[in-house]
Scaffold this motif. Sequence first.
Motif, PDB file in Angstrom:
ATOM      1  N   PRO A 198       0.807  -1.235   0.000  1.00  0.00           N
ATOM      2  CA  PRO A 198       0.000   0.000   0.000  1.00  0.00           C
ATOM      3  C   PRO A 198       0.829   1.269   0.000  1.00  0.00           C
ATOM      4  O   PRO A 198       0.355   2.311  -0.461  1.00  0.00           O
ATOM      5  N   ARG A 199       2.077   1.213   0.502  1.00  0.00           N
ATOM      6  CA  ARG A 199       2.927   2.411   0.525  1.00  0.00           C
ATOM      7  C   ARG A 199       4.078   2.345  -0.478  1.00  0.00           C
ATOM      8  O   ARG A 199       4.479   3.369  -1.031  1.00  0.00           O
ATOM      9  N   HIS A 200       4.619   1.149  -0.696  1.00  0.00           N
ATOM     10  CA  HIS A 200       5.820   1.022  -1.538  1.00  0.00           C
ATOM     11  C   HIS A 200       5.529   0.569  -2.959  1.00  0.00           C
ATOM     12  O   HIS A 200       6.445   0.464  -3.771  1.00  0.00           O
ATOM     13  N   GLY A 201       4.260   0.327  -3.266  1.00  0.00           N
ATOM     14  CA  GLY A 201       3.929  -0.115  -4.608  1.00  0.00           C
ATOM     15  C   GLY A 201       4.293  -1.580  -4.834  1.00  0.00           C
ATOM     16  O   GLY A 201       4.376  -2.372  -3.893  1.00  0.00           O
ATOM     17  N   ARG A 202       4.548  -1.931  -6.070  1.00  0.00           N
ATOM     18  CA  ARG A 202       4.881  -3.327  -6.408  1.00  0.00           C
ATOM     19  C   ARG A 202       6.360  -3.576  -6.116  1.00  0.00           C
ATOM     20  O   ARG A 202       7.232  -2.875  -6.644  1.00  0.00           O
ATOM     21  N   ILE A 203       6.635  -4.554  -5.263  1.00  0.00           N
ATOM     22  CA  ILE A 203       8.013  -4.884  -4.886  1.00  0.00           C
ATOM     23  C   ILE A 203       8.204  -6.394  -4.967  1.00  0.00           C
ATOM     24  O   ILE A 203       7.271  -7.177  -4.806  1.00  0.00           O
ATOM     25  N   ALA A 204       9.451  -6.800  -5.239  1.00  0.00           N
ATOM     26  CA  ALA A 204       9.768  -8.213  -5.414  1.00  0.00           C
ATOM     27  C   ALA A 204      10.932  -8.607  -4.521  1.00  0.00           C
ATOM     28  O   ALA A 204      11.858  -7.828  -4.281  1.00  0.00           O
ATOM     29  N   TYR A 205      10.877  -9.841  -4.031  1.00  0.00           N
ATOM     30  CA  TYR A 205      11.918 -10.384  -3.162  1.00  0.00           C
ATOM     31  C   TYR A 205      12.266 -11.808  -3.607  1.00  0.00           C
ATOM     32  O   TYR A 205      11.479 -12.473  -4.294  1.00  0.00           O
ATOM     33  N   ASP A 206      13.416 -12.251  -3.168  1.00  0.00           N
ATOM     34  CA  ASP A 206      13.795 -13.657  -3.295  1.00  0.00           C
ATOM     35  C   ASP A 206      13.695 -14.255  -1.902  1.00  0.00           C
ATOM     36  O   ASP A 206      14.370 -13.796  -0.978  1.00  0.00           O
ATOM     37  N   GLN A 207      12.837 -15.251  -1.728  1.00  0.00           N
ATOM     38  CA  GLN A 207      12.604 -15.832  -0.404  1.00  0.00           C
ATOM     39  C   GLN A 207      13.511 -17.035  -0.159  1.00  0.00           C
ATOM     40  O   GLN A 207      13.664 -17.905  -1.013  1.00  0.00           O
ATOM     41  N   ILE A 208      14.090 -17.082   1.031  1.00  0.00           N
ATOM     42  CA  ILE A 208      14.944 -18.191   1.448  1.00  0.00           C
ATOM     43  C   ILE A 208      14.424 -18.692   2.790  1.00  0.00           C
ATOM     44  O   ILE A 208      14.137 -17.895   3.692  1.00  0.00           O
ATOM     45  N   THR A 209      14.294 -20.010   2.934  1.00  0.00           N
ATOM     46  CA  THR A 209      13.811 -20.609   4.181  1.00  0.00           C
ATOM     47  C   THR A 209      14.881 -21.514   4.766  1.00  0.00           C
ATOM     48  O   THR A 209      15.447 -22.355   4.064  1.00  0.00           O
ATOM     49  N   PHE A 210      15.146 -21.344   6.067  1.00  0.00           N
ATOM     50  CA  PHE A 210      16.135 -22.149   6.780  1.00  0.00           C
ATOM     51  C   PHE A 210      15.434 -22.954   7.877  1.00  0.00           C
ATOM     52  O   PHE A 210      14.510 -22.458   8.526  1.00  0.00           O
ATOM     53  N   LYS A 211      15.904 -24.194   8.094  1.00  0.00           N
ATOM     54  CA  LYS A 211      15.397 -25.023   9.196  1.00  0.00           C
ATOM     55  C   LYS A 211      16.537 -25.242  10.193  1.00  0.00           C
ATOM     56  O   LYS A 211      17.586 -25.775   9.814  1.00  0.00           O
ATOM     57  N   PRO A 212      16.364 -24.851  11.447  1.00  0.00           N
ATOM     58  CA  PRO A 212      17.420 -25.029  12.440  1.00  0.00           C
ATOM     59  C   PRO A 212      17.679 -26.507  12.715  1.00  0.00           C
ATOM     60  O   PRO A 212      16.757 -27.327  12.687  1.00  0.00           O
ATOM     61  N   ALA A 213      18.938 -26.844  12.992  1.00  0.00           N
ATOM     62  CA  ALA A 213      19.284 -28.208  13.370  1.00  0.00           C
ATOM     63  C   ALA A 213      18.542 -28.574  14.653  1.00  0.00           C
ATOM     64  O   ALA A 213      18.449 -27.784  15.582  1.00  0.00           O
ATOM     65  N   HIS A 214      18.004 -29.788  14.689  1.00  0.00           N
ATOM     66  CA  HIS A 214      17.311 -30.353  15.851  1.00  0.00           C
ATOM     67  C   HIS A 214      15.944 -29.717  16.113  1.00  0.00           C
ATOM     68  O   HIS A 214      15.263 -30.097  17.049  1.00  0.00           O
ATOM     69  N   ARG A 215      15.546 -28.719  15.344  1.00  0.00           N
ATOM     70  CA  ARG A 215      14.202 -28.144  15.485  1.00  0.00           C
ATOM     71  C   ARG A 215      13.637 -27.871  14.095  1.00  0.00           C
ATOM     72  O   ARG A 215      13.336 -26.744  13.738  1.00  0.00           O
ATOM     73  N   GLU A 216      13.479 -28.925  13.322  1.00  0.00           N
ATOM     74  CA  GLU A 216      13.023 -28.767  11.951  1.00  0.00           C
ATOM     75  C   GLU A 216      11.549 -28.409  11.853  1.00  0.00           C
ATOM     76  O   GLU A 216      11.019 -28.193  10.770  1.00  0.00           O
ATOM     77  N   ASP A 217      10.870 -28.366  13.006  1.00  0.00           N
ATOM     78  CA  ASP A 217       9.486 -27.904  13.001  1.00  0.00           C
ATOM     79  C   ASP A 217       9.413 -26.386  12.900  1.00  0.00           C
ATOM     80  O   ASP A 217       8.342 -25.829  12.644  1.00  0.00           O
ATOM     81  N   LEU A 218      10.552 -25.702  13.110  1.00  0.00           N
ATOM     82  CA  LEU A 218      10.599 -24.243  13.017  1.00  0.00           C
ATOM     83  C   LEU A 218      11.245 -23.826  11.697  1.00  0.00           C
ATOM     84  O   LEU A 218      12.011 -24.574  11.095  1.00  0.00           O
TER      85      LEU A 218
END
Length: 270
Positions: free
Chosen positions: A242-262
Motif C-alpha cells: 500500500p505504501r511502496h507499490g509493487r516490490i519483489a523479493y527472493d525468499q529463502i527458508t532455513f530449518k534449524p538443526a534439531h528443530r526442523e518444526d521451526l
Amino acid sequence: MRHDSADSSETTLDATPARALGDFIRAHRERLSPQEVGLPPGPRRRTPGLRREEVAQLCGVSPTWYTWIEQGRPVSASADALARIAVALRLSRAERAYLFELAAQRDPAEPDPTAADAPATLLQTVQLVNAPAYVLDRQWTALAWNEPAADLFTGWLDGDHDRNLLRFTFTEPLGRELIVDWETRARRLAAEFRADSIRHLSDAPTRTLIDSLIASSDEFARFWASQDVFEREGGRREFHHPRHGRIAYDQITFKPAHREDLKLVVLVRL
C-alpha cells in the motif's frame, strides 16, 4: 571378461529402503564389541562385532525377526522396536535420526515441539537481519519478526493481528491485496503446508487449524481437497504494497538443526 561378484548388488544405489535400513543396522552391529554392551566376550568370533542373536537379546526381539530386518526383508518394524535397536547399537543422535528416516518412522523419543520453547538465539536472529525476516512454528504462526518484515506484511506482522500465515493468506482481505497472483501463491501455500505437516496432522493444534481454515475459506477447502503436495521452496515473491507499490523479493527458508518444526524465513529485495 570381467564378472562382478554376486554380492555387488548389495551396495547399488537403487537398493530398496528395507535393504538400506538393513545395511545400516548391520554396519553398526559390526562396530560394537560384546564388552561395550556388557556381554561376555565368549568364544572366538568369526565375524567382527556383535552377533545378530546378541543384538536381538539386547532388544528383546526374536533372532529371526532381527535377522530379517538386517537382510532387508519387507517386515514390519515398529517405532518402539527401532528405538530398542538404536539403544542396543549405541547410536548417536544423528545416527538414530537417520535410522528412523530410513524406516520412515517417527522417533518416540523425539521431543514434542509443542512443549518446547523455541531457541532464544533463533528468535533473536531475525533482529540481526536487515531484510524482512520472521520465524514460523509448526502451524506456521509467526513467533518472531523484525521491523522490515512488519513493514512489508501489513495486516499480518504489523499491529494487533492473528500471526498465522495461513489465516492471513486465506481469511484476511489484506492478504489478497498484498500478494501478487494470490490464487497461485495460495494454492502453493496449501500444498506446501500439507507436505510440511504430514508428521503431525493428527496433533490437536494442526487439526484445529486445518478444520478452521476449511470452514472459513472456500479456497483453502478446495485446495486442501485437491491433495496437492509441494516441497516448500524459495524463489521470487511479489507484493502490491500500500505504501511502496509493487516490490519483489527472493525468499529463502532455513530449518534449524534439531528443530526442523521451526522455520527462519528471509526475503532479499530484488
